[in-house]
Scaffold this motif. Structure first.
Motif, PDB file in Angstrom:
ATOM      1  N   LEU A  99      -6.100  -6.869  25.780  1.00  0.00           N
ATOM      2  CA  LEU A  99      -5.121  -7.943  25.964  1.00  0.00           C
ATOM      3  C   LEU A  99      -3.719  -7.501  25.578  1.00  0.00           C
ATOM      4  CD1 LEU A  99      -7.181 -11.000  24.656  1.00  0.00           C
ATOM      5  CD2 LEU A  99      -6.438 -10.585  27.007  1.00  0.00           C
ATOM      6  N   SER A 100      -3.625  -6.623  24.596  1.00  0.00           N
ATOM      7  CA  SER A 100      -2.304  -6.164  24.157  1.00  0.00           C
ATOM      8  C   SER A 100      -1.636  -5.255  25.190  1.00  0.00           C
ATOM      9  CB  SER A 100      -2.424  -5.428  22.819  1.00  0.00           C
ATOM     10  OG  SER A 100      -3.096  -4.187  22.965  1.00  0.00           O
ATOM     11  N   LYS A 101      -2.427  -4.725  26.127  1.00  0.00           N
ATOM     12  CA  LYS A 101      -1.894  -3.789  27.110  1.00  0.00           C
ATOM     13  C   LYS A 101      -1.804  -4.371  28.518  1.00  0.00           C
ATOM     14  CE  LYS A 101      -1.668  -0.578  23.968  1.00  0.00           C
ATOM     15  NZ  LYS A 101      -0.351  -0.134  23.423  1.00  0.00           N
ATOM     16  N   ILE A 102      -2.378  -5.534  28.738  1.00  0.00           N
ATOM     17  CA  ILE A 102      -2.277  -6.175  30.047  1.00  0.00           C
ATOM     18  C   ILE A 102      -0.885  -6.788  30.198  1.00  0.00           C
ATOM     19  CG2 ILE A 102      -3.106  -8.115  31.447  1.00  0.00           C
ATOM     20  CD1 ILE A 102      -5.880  -7.598  30.430  1.00  0.00           C
ATOM     21  N   PRO A 103      -0.196  -6.533  31.300  1.00  0.00           N
ATOM     22  CA  PRO A 103       1.167  -7.076  31.481  1.00  0.00           C
ATOM     23  C   PRO A 103       1.179  -8.600  31.426  1.00  0.00           C
ATOM     24  CG  PRO A 103       0.684  -5.403  33.143  1.00  0.00           C
ATOM     25  CD  PRO A 103      -0.614  -5.702  32.450  1.00  0.00           C
ATOM     26  N   GLN A 104       2.290  -9.145  30.958  1.00  0.00           N
ATOM     27  CA  GLN A 104       2.411 -10.594  30.856  1.00  0.00           C
ATOM     28  C   GLN A 104       2.297 -11.263  32.225  1.00  0.00           C
ATOM     29  OE1 GLN A 104       2.527 -12.439  27.991  1.00  0.00           O
ATOM     30  NE2 GLN A 104       2.215 -14.132  29.438  1.00  0.00           N
ATOM     31  N   GLU A 105       2.808 -10.606  33.268  1.00  0.00           N
ATOM     32  CA  GLU A 105       2.722 -11.195  34.600  1.00  0.00           C
ATOM     33  C   GLU A 105       1.266 -11.331  35.057  1.00  0.00           C
ATOM     34  OE1 GLU A 105       3.996  -6.859  36.451  1.00  0.00           O
ATOM     35  OE2 GLU A 105       4.670  -8.668  37.467  1.00  0.00           O
ATOM     36  N   THR A 106       0.418 -10.403  34.618  1.00  0.00           N
ATOM     37  CA  THR A 106      -1.004 -10.498  34.942  1.00  0.00           C
ATOM     38  C   THR A 106      -1.648 -11.627  34.160  1.00  0.00           C
ATOM     39  OG1 THR A 106      -1.120  -8.129  35.425  1.00  0.00           O
ATOM     40  CG2 THR A 106      -3.201  -9.251  34.967  1.00  0.00           C
ATOM     41  N   LYS A 107      -1.241 -11.806  32.921  1.00  0.00           N
ATOM     42  CA  LYS A 107      -1.748 -12.924  32.118  1.00  0.00           C
ATOM     43  C   LYS A 107      -1.322 -14.259  32.725  1.00  0.00           C
ATOM     44  CE  LYS A 107      -1.641 -10.259  27.799  1.00  0.00           C
ATOM     45  NZ  LYS A 107      -1.021 -10.140  26.461  1.00  0.00           N
ATOM     46  N   ASP A 108      -0.087 -14.320  33.200  1.00  0.00           N
ATOM     47  CA  ASP A 108       0.395 -15.540  33.860  1.00  0.00           C
ATOM     48  C   ASP A 108      -0.413 -15.818  35.129  1.00  0.00           C
ATOM     49  OD1 ASP A 108       2.306 -15.748  31.879  1.00  0.00           O
ATOM     50  OD2 ASP A 108       3.917 -14.865  33.095  1.00  0.00           O
ATOM     51  N   TYR A 109      -0.710 -14.764  35.876  1.00  0.00           N
ATOM     52  CA  TYR A 109      -1.528 -14.893  37.078  1.00  0.00           C
ATOM     53  C   TYR A 109      -2.896 -15.452  36.710  1.00  0.00           C
ATOM     54  CZ  TYR A 109      -4.392 -13.324  41.053  1.00  0.00           C
ATOM     55  OH  TYR A 109      -5.266 -13.259  42.103  1.00  0.00           O
TER      56      TYR A 109
END
Length: 239
Positions: free
Chosen positions: A168-178
């Motif tokens: 989770l610390s390495k997944i981009p924020q835009e992917t988390k938003d998606y």
């Protein structure tokens, strides 16, 4: 990054050696800063896990550099150890989508260690095309290969055997938003995002042209591809 002795790898091709030679002339700082490929801890058995962020992949004119970066990063691991990959497919850009020739060549170039020592391939946010691709090609994949693929439709499905905090610390924020939007609107998961659809079609073309089975990337137009085709392809039958 230090390289292992080349003789320790199985099935080294001249093309692979050429990529290693080029590595000494490449500055990987921009790729490293983009976080397109990152170590994200290990699973409960101590197997190293690496994350590929599709949203951060370079454009195709820089994709060979990414391949060399991938090889140099994983080479010391795959020579004698298992490893796993988690590929975050969401938000792949059209300009970063490889064509079928590139994908086919990569598969041929990689030494056998990269294939047989892959423990699990987690595909996060898979497109409909990628799911259908693996399903359609199951008769030609060994059971060992098929069992390595794990689909994760949502970030929350990342299994507890992995270091979820590191991932989770390495997944981009835009992917988390998606991912948040998917959770709010589950029907979105049934829609094929244009860029993801493009990659699926390219992958499908690779397999279809290799076996001469599919006359179209449109499944509704496929011929009876599996009639009388019980042979497995050694080309895709790695352990």
């Amino acid at each position: 990054m230090e390289s292992i002795t080349i003789k320790e790898l199985e099935g080294v091709t001249p093309e692979y050696q050429d990529l290693l030679d080029k590595a000494n002339r490449i500055d990987f700082s921009a790729l490293a800063a983009s976080n397109c490929l990152l170590p994200v801890g290990t699973d409960q058995e101590g197997v190293p896990l690496f994350l590929i962020n599709a949203a951060s992949l370079p454009s195709m004119d820089k994709m060979e550099e990414f391949l060399i970066y991938f090889i140099k990063t994983l080479e010391p691991v795959v020579v004698s150890n298992n490893y796993s990959l988690i590929y975050s497919h969401a938000l792949l850009k059209p300009e970063s989508t490889p064509d079928r020739n590139w994908l086919t060549n990569v598969y041929k170039i990689l030494p056998r260690n990269f294939k047989k020592n892959l423990k699990t391939l987690y595909i996060l946010h898979p497109s409909t095309w990628i799911k259908f691709l693996f399903m359609a090609m199951s008769p030609f994949l060994s059971e060992k290969v098929w069992n390595k693929v794990v689909y994760l439709d949502y970030i929350q499905e990342i299994p507890g055997v992995l270091d979820r905090n590191a991932i989770l610390s390495k997944i981009p924020q835009e992917t988390k938003d998606y991912d948040d939007k998917l959770l709010e609107n589950p029907e979105i998961t049934e829609k094929v995002v244009t860029s993801m659809d493009t990659l699926g079609k390219e992958l499908l073309s690779v397999f279809g042209s290799s076996f001469n089975l599919f006359s179209s990337v449109d499944p509704s137009k496929w011929q009876s591809a599996f009639n009388g085709s019980n042979e497995r392809s050694a080309y895709y039958d790695d352990k």
